[in-house]
Motif scaffolding. Structure first.
Motif, PDB file in Angstrom:
ATOM      1  N   GLU A 134       0.824  -1.211   0.000  1.00  0.00           N
ATOM      2  CA  GLU A 134       0.000   0.000   0.000  1.00  0.00           C
ATOM      3  C   GLU A 134       0.857   1.260   0.000  1.00  0.00           C
ATOM      4  O   GLU A 134       0.627   2.189  -0.791  1.00  0.00           O
ATOM      5  CB  GLU A 134      -0.942   0.009   1.201  1.00  0.00           C
ATOM      6  N   THR A 136       2.664   1.598  -3.365  1.00  0.00           N
ATOM      7  CA  THR A 136       1.789   2.072  -4.437  1.00  0.00           C
ATOM      8  C   THR A 136       1.557   3.572  -4.335  1.00  0.00           C
ATOM      9  O   THR A 136       1.553   4.284  -5.350  1.00  0.00           O
ATOM     10  CB  THR A 136       0.437   1.335  -4.386  1.00  0.00           C
ATOM     11  N   ASN A 137       1.361   4.069  -3.126  1.00  0.00           N
ATOM     12  CA  ASN A 137       1.138   5.512  -2.936  1.00  0.00           C
ATOM     13  C   ASN A 137       2.359   6.324  -3.354  1.00  0.00           C
ATOM     14  O   ASN A 137       2.234   7.381  -3.985  1.00  0.00           O
ATOM     15  CB  ASN A 137       0.800   5.803  -1.467  1.00  0.00           C
ATOM     16  N   ALA A 170      -1.054  -4.717  -7.217  1.00  0.00           N
ATOM     17  CA  ALA A 170      -1.506  -3.332  -7.052  1.00  0.00           C
ATOM     18  C   ALA A 170      -2.924  -3.162  -7.581  1.00  0.00           C
ATOM     19  O   ALA A 170      -3.761  -2.473  -6.981  1.00  0.00           O
ATOM     20  CB  ALA A 170      -0.555  -2.380  -7.776  1.00  0.00           C
ATOM     21  N   GLU A 196      -5.666  -4.199  -5.265  1.00  0.00           N
ATOM     22  CA  GLU A 196      -5.975  -3.301  -4.161  1.00  0.00           C
ATOM     23  C   GLU A 196      -7.038  -2.268  -4.530  1.00  0.00           C
ATOM     24  O   GLU A 196      -7.529  -1.543  -3.671  1.00  0.00           O
ATOM     25  CB  GLU A 196      -4.703  -2.560  -3.724  1.00  0.00           C
ATOM     26  N   ASN A 210     -10.584  -0.542  -5.431  1.00  0.00           N
ATOM     27  CA  ASN A 210     -11.910  -0.768  -4.867  1.00  0.00           C
ATOM     28  C   ASN A 210     -12.854  -1.434  -5.866  1.00  0.00           C
ATOM     29  O   ASN A 210     -13.729  -2.212  -5.489  1.00  0.00           O
ATOM     30  CB  ASN A 210     -12.511   0.559  -4.395  1.00  0.00           C
TER      31      ASN A 210
END
Length: 217
Positions: free
Chosen positions: A14, A17-18, A91, A94, A96
């Motif tokens: 997470e 990825t950000n 990725a 992840e 939504n």
């Protein structure tokens, strides 16, 4: 660089990825602007580039990953698929919604492809100026202004960072889960091995080896 890369990989998917989501577009935009400059200022050189490249190859001034432009292009596609498929699939998982993942892949992949295409033509037009350099992008930035070259050193470091963290996480994730002690230990071990190998082989030779091996697989 090793400490920063390993530290980011240990943070997990997470966080990774950000971070990459904010750095990737910046690299693409800078590459496009640099390519546009090279194309606009050296557009008249394009018709003669083929002979310049052949001369540079004959004299051993540049290296090539294969003897055919199409094979080289397919190698680059294969390189991206084999080395980054695991990270991209994770990725995307992840997201939504499936639609979000599809749009992200389309926009990201499309933007990346456009940036490569623009920079390619800019590099080809400027080949006689920067083509024999180990880092042509840096040489092209220096042609614009020496101070811009310093800025582009930072961009290159960011590019190396984004590639390194993706490859390292992708490798480590095959053997351990994020946040575990095993993941942290493997990150340090595999990252250090990569550091040693990268320090022993020249940049140009390393690219040829990685592109060929990963591309053909």
């Amino acid at each position: 660089m090793f400490i920063v890369v390993a530290g980011v990989v240990m943070l997990g998917l997470e966080a990774l990825t950000n971070i990459l989501g904010s750095l990737g577009p910046m690299i693409a935009i800078v590459a496009m602007l640099l390519g546009l400059y090279g194309l606009i200022t050296n557009f008249n050189e394009l018709p003669n580039i083929s002979s310049s490249i052949e001369s540079a190859l004959a004299n051993g001034e540049i290296q090539t990953s294969s003897g055919n432009w199409l094979v080289s292009g397919l190698n680059y596609v294969g390189y991206n698929l084999i080395l980054f498929a695991g990270f991209h699939s994770q990725a995307g998982g992840e997201a939504n919604r499936r639609k979000d993942a599809a749009y992200s892949g389309l926009i990201g992949g499309g933007g990346f492809s456009i940036a490569i295409l623009v920079f390619y033509f800019g590099f080809m037009a400027s080949f006689n100026l920067v083509g024999r350099s180990a880092v042509p992008t840096l040489s092209l930035a220096n042609e614009i202004h020496p101070y811009l070259a310093y800025f582009f050193v930072a961009i290159i470091m960011i590019g190396i960072f984004t590639t390194a963290v993706t490859l390292l996480w992708n490798t480590v994730s095959n053997f351990s889960d994020d946040g575990t002690k095993k993941q942290k230990v493997l990150t340090l071990i595999i990252g250090f091995i990569g550091l040693i190998i990268g320090s022993m082989i020249s940049f140009g030779s390393l690219l040829n080896i990685v592109y060929n091996v990963a591309g053909y697989f």
